[in-house]
Write an enzyme that holds these catalytic residues in place. Structure first.
Site, mmCIF file in Angstrom:
data_model
loop_
_atom_site.group_PDB
_atom_site.id
_atom_site.type_symbol
_atom_site.label_atom_id
_atom_site.label_comp_id
_atom_site.label_asym_id
_atom_site.label_seq_id
_atom_site.Cartn_x
_atom_site.Cartn_y
_atom_site.Cartn_z
ATOM 1 N N LYS A 35 -15.229 25.953 -7.764
ATOM 2 C CA LYS A 35 -16.501 25.332 -7.990
ATOM 3 C C LYS A 35 -16.540 24.600 -6.481
ATOM 4 C CE LYS A 35 -19.941 22.834 -7.719
ATOM 5 N NZ LYS A 35 -20.273 22.263 -6.836
ATOM 6 N N CYS A 61 -10.994 12.449 5.612
ATOM 7 C CA CYS A 61 -10.716 11.457 4.629
ATOM 8 C C CYS A 61 -9.426 11.093 5.790
ATOM 9 C CB CYS A 61 -9.894 11.957 3.093
ATOM 10 S SG CYS A 61 -8.491 12.949 3.670
ATOM 11 N N GLU A 83 -14.628 3.454 2.786
ATOM 12 C CA GLU A 83 -14.495 4.684 3.470
ATOM 13 C C GLU A 83 -16.393 4.295 4.344
ATOM 14 O OE1 GLU A 83 -12.786 8.512 3.288
ATOM 15 O OE2 GLU A 83 -14.268 8.125 1.672
#
Length: 485
Positions: free
Chosen positions: A175, A284, A385
């Site tokens: 997915k 990230c 973040e």
């Protein structure tokens, strides 16, 4: 008219059972539709999972060498499609063609690496306490693997999950993120052309709230490998624990760069800016905090500002672009909110912080490269973040203070140190709370043959890539054979 794409289920290309589609929008020009992809339903997920479950019964018995041969063929197919896939990824999520071409080649290398895994051992012989007993272990596949991949690395990340899953004998339901669904479909074409047995690999596109949820909760999905936000990762962990499924989570980061007074400041500035601004900060492992020794703080700050001011913003398909748009309207709004909140909290904005002006930018999701100083270490700007081109500068008096402030985060993904002092490098390697540690290197990036993953809330404490992938995608059987006298 934009092109219409399909799911790949049980070896066949097919529309969603609903017949509905979603649009992929070019973030450099939101008036341009890149293509249409299936708005899938639970029924489509069921079809993919049951196809994968059926295929697993025979795929797990295929020689690992033959499974590796399939991956070699996929790698060849992917390499032939490098320009098409790179172009599609750039058009869907905005980063430059240089970056997406490099990502395709990274995926090719990953496939070839894991193709060779088929030749490596799958267990160990262990001494037994019983006379003449034969005691050994054998690694076996888990079954159906649900892979939920992000939009920021839409080529490399799904491939570094799919390749080990398949070579170790599992079957896959992928997915992909909706922002980069067309890129995932292009990758799936390379798998389809390799003619893997029907059902071994399946692709279902659509909304995470529908397709992602159905994959996560499906009773016949034995494990989930996920890269994305912490909020969704926690929900996946709880869902998997509830039904006894294995899970692997790679999530956020708030990655520091430490620059000591003896560092090569030019190198450190170049790599800090690269770590913070390439991919528009949407990694990230992006550098988001720079801790700079007070003796060189002003000099280093000027080097950073000089480099950032030269960054050219633009559409990723333009060869002269250094930094493309953010991936979506929501991403742009979120980054601007962080910047506005940081200013309101008293941080000093040194550069950027706005949507650039001009006709070239008015239909895109652009934000200028942004530099802050005088940031409260406990503020949102320093702790959360941002996932955008925002770098905060902090003044420190030495390695101990730098480590204390760098570790003051719920995240622990990557970190970098710039110094020529071996003693302080060793202190940093021992004390920094991160899974990926660099000395005189950019915080972003990892070699495919090496384990990748974070500490604290950056991961589920498992590791991806390299031989470490075997730990997640297989289970160990311990077997004793006792001869009958």
């Amino acid at each position: 008219m934009s092109k219409h794409f399909q799911n790949f289920i049980d070896g066949k290309w097919c529309d969603s059972s609903s017949g509905e589609t979603l649009s992929s929008i070019n973030p450099a020009n939101n008036e341009e539709v890149v293509g249409q992809f299936p708005h899938s339903t639970n029924e489509d997920v069921d079809a993919a999972v049951y196809a994968a479950k059926e295929a697993f019964t025979t795929w797990k018995r295929v020689s690992s060498l033959k499974r590796g041969d399939y991956l070699h063929q996929v790698a060849n197919n992917l390499e032939k499609k490098i320009d098409d896939i790179a172009w599609t990824a750039t058009m869907e999520m905005g980063k430059t063609l240089v970056e997406t071409r490099g990502e395709v080649m990274r995926a090719v290398q990953i496939l070839r690496y894991y193709a060779q895994e088929g030749y490596r051992k799958e267990g160990d012989v262990i001494p037994s306490g019983g006379d003449n007993n034969f005691l050994f272990t054998k690694r076996v596949p888990l079954g159906v693997i649900g892979i939920i991949s992000p939009w920021n690395f839409p080529i490399a990340i799904p491939v570094w999950k799919i390749a080990p899953a398949l070579v170790y004998g599992n079957t896959v339901v992928l997915k992909p993120a909706s922002e980069t669904a067309l890129t995932a479909i292009k990758i799936m074409e390379a798998f389809a052309e390799a003619e893997l047995p029907n059902g071994v690999i399946n692709l279902v596109t659509g909304q995470g709230s529908v397709v992602g949820e159905a994959v996560i909760h499906h009773e016949h999905v034995n494990a989930i490998s996920f890269t994305g936000s912490n909020d969704i990762g926690k929900k996946i962990a709880l869902a998997c624990i509830e039904r006894g499924a294995k899970y692997q989570l790679e999530m956020g980061g708030k990655n520091p760069a430490i620059i000591l007074e003896d560092a090569d400041l030019e190198q450190a500035a170049e790599l800090t800016v690269s770590g913070a601004m390439k991919h528009t900060g949407q990694k990230c492992t992006a550098t988001s905090r720079a801790f700079i020794h007070e003796e060189v703080y002003e000099e280093f700050k000027e080097k950073i500002l000089s480099k950032v001011k030269k960054i050219r913003l633009g559409a990723g398909v333009e060869e002269s672009t250094y930094m493309g748009p953010l991936s979506s309207s929501n991403q742009q709004k979120n980054v601007l909110r962080f910047i506005e909140n940081g200013i309101a909290a008293g941080a000093s904005l040194l550069f950027g912080g706005k949507v650039p002006e001009g006709d070239a930018y008015k239909h895109g999701y652009y934000v200028e490269p942004t530099i802050f100083e005088n940031v409260d270490p406990r503020s949102e700007l320093a702790q959360e973040e941002i996932f955008g081109p925002v770098l905060c500068l902090f003044k420190i008096n030495g390695i101990d203070q730098a480590l204390e402030q760098a570790n003051d985060s719920r995240f622990g993904l990557s970190a970098s140190l710039f110094t020529n002092d071996i003693s302080r490098s060793l202190t940093y390697m021992n004390e920094i709370e991160a899974g990926l540690i660099k000395v005189n290197g950019e915080s972003a990036g990892v070699e495919l043959q090496a384990p990748f993953g974070g500490m604290k809330q950056s991961s589920s404490h498992s590791r991806e890539q390299g031989e470490a992938a075997k730990e997640f995608f297989t289970a160990i059987k311990t077997i004793t054979i006792t001869p009958v006298n």
